[in-house]
Design a protein around this motif. Structure first.
Motif, PDB file in Angstrom:
ATOM      1  N   GLN A   1     -46.408  55.092  14.315  1.00  0.00           N
ATOM      2  CA  GLN A   1     -45.730  55.982  13.374  1.00  0.00           C
ATOM      3  C   GLN A   1     -44.287  56.234  13.818  1.00  0.00           C
ATOM      4  OE1 GLN A   1     -46.862  57.461  10.475  1.00  0.00           O
ATOM      5  NE2 GLN A   1     -44.721  58.124  10.261  1.00  0.00           N
ATOM      6  N   VAL A   2     -43.361  55.988  12.886  1.00  0.00           N
ATOM      7  CA  VAL A   2     -41.978  56.403  13.127  1.00  0.00           C
ATOM      8  C   VAL A   2     -41.913  57.889  12.769  1.00  0.00           C
ATOM      9  CG1 VAL A   2     -39.565  56.072  12.486  1.00  0.00           C
ATOM     10  CG2 VAL A   2     -41.125  54.116  12.533  1.00  0.00           C
TER      11      VAL A   2
ATOM     12  N   LEU B   1     -40.886  57.189  18.182  1.00  0.00           N
ATOM     13  CA  LEU B   1     -42.041  56.394  17.769  1.00  0.00           C
ATOM     14  C   LEU B   1     -43.295  56.909  18.459  1.00  0.00           C
ATOM     15  CD1 LEU B   1     -40.986  52.657  18.283  1.00  0.00           C
ATOM     16  CD2 LEU B   1     -41.748  53.655  16.143  1.00  0.00           C
ATOM     17  N   LEU B   2     -44.400  56.946  17.735  1.00  0.00           N
ATOM     18  CA  LEU B   2     -45.686  57.290  18.344  1.00  0.00           C
ATOM     19  C   LEU B   2     -46.679  56.172  18.069  1.00  0.00           C
ATOM     20  CD1 LEU B   2     -46.593  61.025  17.565  1.00  0.00           C
ATOM     21  CD2 LEU B   2     -46.045  60.012  19.779  1.00  0.00           C
ATOM     22  N   GLN B   3     -47.566  55.936  19.022  1.00  0.00           N
ATOM     23  CA  GLN B   3     -48.612  54.934  18.819  1.00  0.00           C
ATOM     24  C   GLN B   3     -49.947  55.491  19.300  1.00  0.00           C
ATOM     25  OE1 GLN B   3     -48.508  51.383  21.298  1.00  0.00           O
ATOM     26  NE2 GLN B   3     -49.313  50.140  19.633  1.00  0.00           N
TER      27      GLN B   3
END
Lengths: 72, 473
Positions: B272-273, B279-281
């Motif tokens: 997710q931007v 940024l997250l993952q």
């Protein structure tokens, strides 16, 4: 059952995160940088994963959990 | 999935740390959003000075990336030299073809699983046949091997000695590994990408083959990417002396045939931007391992229940099924040309091992052409249910047992420093150095009797270095 919960959880998270996204296409310059890539240097990543797989009991999470060697 | 009280504490502390960091970055980020909203198409001057701020994707280019990894454990244990070379071609329509060849050369000593004792111990080498062309035939001492010929059968067996009070190490460990990986990624439709790959590796006593497929779908104006992947691996273990029957007595005899192992892995993730700079993952991975998972070279000491003295040595035994679950969360936050990378992982498997991993590193630009990245990694794992340092001779054998230190409970800390330097638009030099240190977690076990001076924990410390060059044309 666990897999079903996990699948729905991930979709739910997707929708939730999508709802809070405010970034427009013309604002993707920073996340497109080399320094922001999730796998910035593939050789650093593969070396770390190979070493940790051969010395620790855990695997996976970041990527697939196979090892491809007889080192563990 | 059960967490012990102690593990709950560790997981809680790690999550608090990560949460605190995320709150921090969210707060910092509010300022960044305001700036970019006021001037959405502009980058401030501080963000565009360093070459690593350039876009990563470069359609229509080919990259050759070659590197060498040097790995060395303390105390004369494993050393490895691993050269690797890869070729990646990005087409004009965003497809990517890749091939990577890796070669491993390993030598050194590795713990054989037996417990140390107050006098020297003699073991049979499982890794080298004492035939006429063995390069160590007739050698003793430093190489650790002595050939013993049975006067009746004429069978030649290679033996080595572990000194008194020392952790028994098999110094005859020699292996080479060659691995080839092929990958292909292509856009199917706008926002959908398909990735396929094959991997094969060959060692003198082990072969591995795997195939993978994954699909990634963009949502929400390409700020959310959902990915799903599957990997299937088939391994063949063909030890030098064959595969021993579990809990059979250590010997130089030829043993059973090759054994197979299959690994089915699934991974699901969201990237997710969150904002222009963040940024997250999140990933979840599942692994189902079936087949031969015993280490054919590892043994266990059967000891006197009163004195702790070794009586015999048995080959270990592990379950043939293992199910793994891992949850991963990662964050990348840019502030100017600096990037903070945080990640955490929780792992649980059906052998009773729980682990947590926390990683933090900071990408620091140096001038226009260079970066350095100091980092720290913390790892903790609990022991497998069947892990034991020894087997008392007055107790019936369990179904499974292993003294492999990788199944013990321990903590590990890695301190790392990596960096890169762009000589010009086409050539990058890069390097990294890692110091890795394991230490026993929890209570230190001892042998029966008054043997507190015999250290059973067999964890390792290692130093690794990599240097490489990437050429794009």
């Amino acid at each position: 059952m666990k897999k079903t919960i996990m699948t729905f959880g991930l979709f739910g998270l997707t929708i939730l995160l999508g709802g809070c996204a405010t970034v427009q296409p013309w604002e993707r310059d920073v996340t497109a940088r080399q320094s922001m890539q999730l796998n910035k240097n593939a050789n650093f990543t593969s070396a770390h994963e190979h070493i940790y797989f051969s010395k620790e009991a855990s695997a996976g999470g970041r990527s697939f959990d196979g090892g491809g060697c007889g080192c563990n | 999935m059960q967490l012990s009280k102690k593990n709950k504490g560790r997981v809680g502390a790690t999550l608090c740390l990560i949460t605190a960091n995320l709150f921090t970055v969210t707060g910092l980020h509010a300022q960044d959003i305001t700036d970019s909203t006021n001037n959405p198409s502009a980058q401030d001057s501080a963000e565009s000075l360093n070459v690593y701020d350039q876009p990563a994707s470069t359609p229509g280019t080919t990259t050759i990336d070659s590197a060498v990894l040097f790995y060395k454990e303390d105390g004369g244990r494993i050393q490895a030299i691993e050269p690797m070379v890869s070729l990646t071609h990005n087409t004009e329509n965003d497809s990517v073809f890749s091939a990577k060849l890796t070669f491993d050369s390993l030598t050194g000593a590795t713990p054989n699983g037996a417990a140390p004792w107050k006098s020297s111990q003699i073991f049979t080498s499982p890794t080298r046949q004492a035939n006429g062309d063995d390069e160590n035939e007739g050698s003793t001492g430093a190489s650790g091997g002595t050939i013993v010929i049975d006067p009746i059968t004429g069978q030649r067996t290679l033996e080595y000695t572990a000194d008194a009070f020392m952790l028994p190490l098999d110094s005859g460990f020699v292996d080479q590994r060659t691995a080839l990986d092929l990958g292909f990624t292509t856009p199917l439709t706008s926002g959908t990408k398909l990735s396929l790959g094959l991997n094969g590796s060959h060692e003198r006593d082990y072969n591995s083959f795997s195939g993978r497929a994954s699909i990634a779908q963009d949502f929400n104006n390409k700020t959310t990417t959902l990915s799903l992947g599957v990997n299937y691996e088939h391994d063949v273990s063909k030890p030098f002396f064959g595969t021993p029957t579990p809990f059979s007595v250590m010997s130089g005899d030829q043993k059973g045939p090759s054994q197979n192992k299959n690994v089915l892995s699934l991974i699901a993730g969201v990237t997710q931007v969150m904002t222009r700079n963040w940024l997250l993952q999140f990933n979840y991975s599942y692994g189902s391992v079936t087949g031969y998972q015993t280490d054919p070279y590892k043994i266990l000491s059967v000891v006197d229940p009163t004195t702790g003295a070794p009586q015999t040595y048995l080959y270990e035994s592990r379950p043939e099924k293992r199910t793994r679950h891992a949850f991963y969360a990662g964050s990348k936050l840019a502030l100017g040309s600096y990037v903070t990378d945080l990640s955490a992982r929780y792992y649980h498997d059906s052998w009773g091992i729980n682990s947590i991993t926390a990683n933090m590193s900071e990408h620091i630009p140096i001038g226009d052409l260079m970066y350095i990245e100091p980092g720290v990694r913390y790892y903790h794992q609990s022991a497998a249910d069947f892990f034991t340092y020894y087997l008392p001779s007055n107790v019936a054998l369990p179904l499974y047992a292993s003294a492999d230190s990788r199944l013990d409970s321990f903590n590990a800390i890695t301190l790392s420093l990596s960096g890169g330097y762009m000589i010009n638009d086409q050539i990058e030099l890069y390097a990294m150095v890692d110091a890795y240190r394991q230490s026993k977690a929890g209570q230190k076990d001892t042998l029966p009797g008054n043997n507190q001076d015999l250290k059973l924990y067999a964890g390792t410390n290692a130093l690794s270095m990599m240097t490489g060059v990437k050429v794009k044309f």
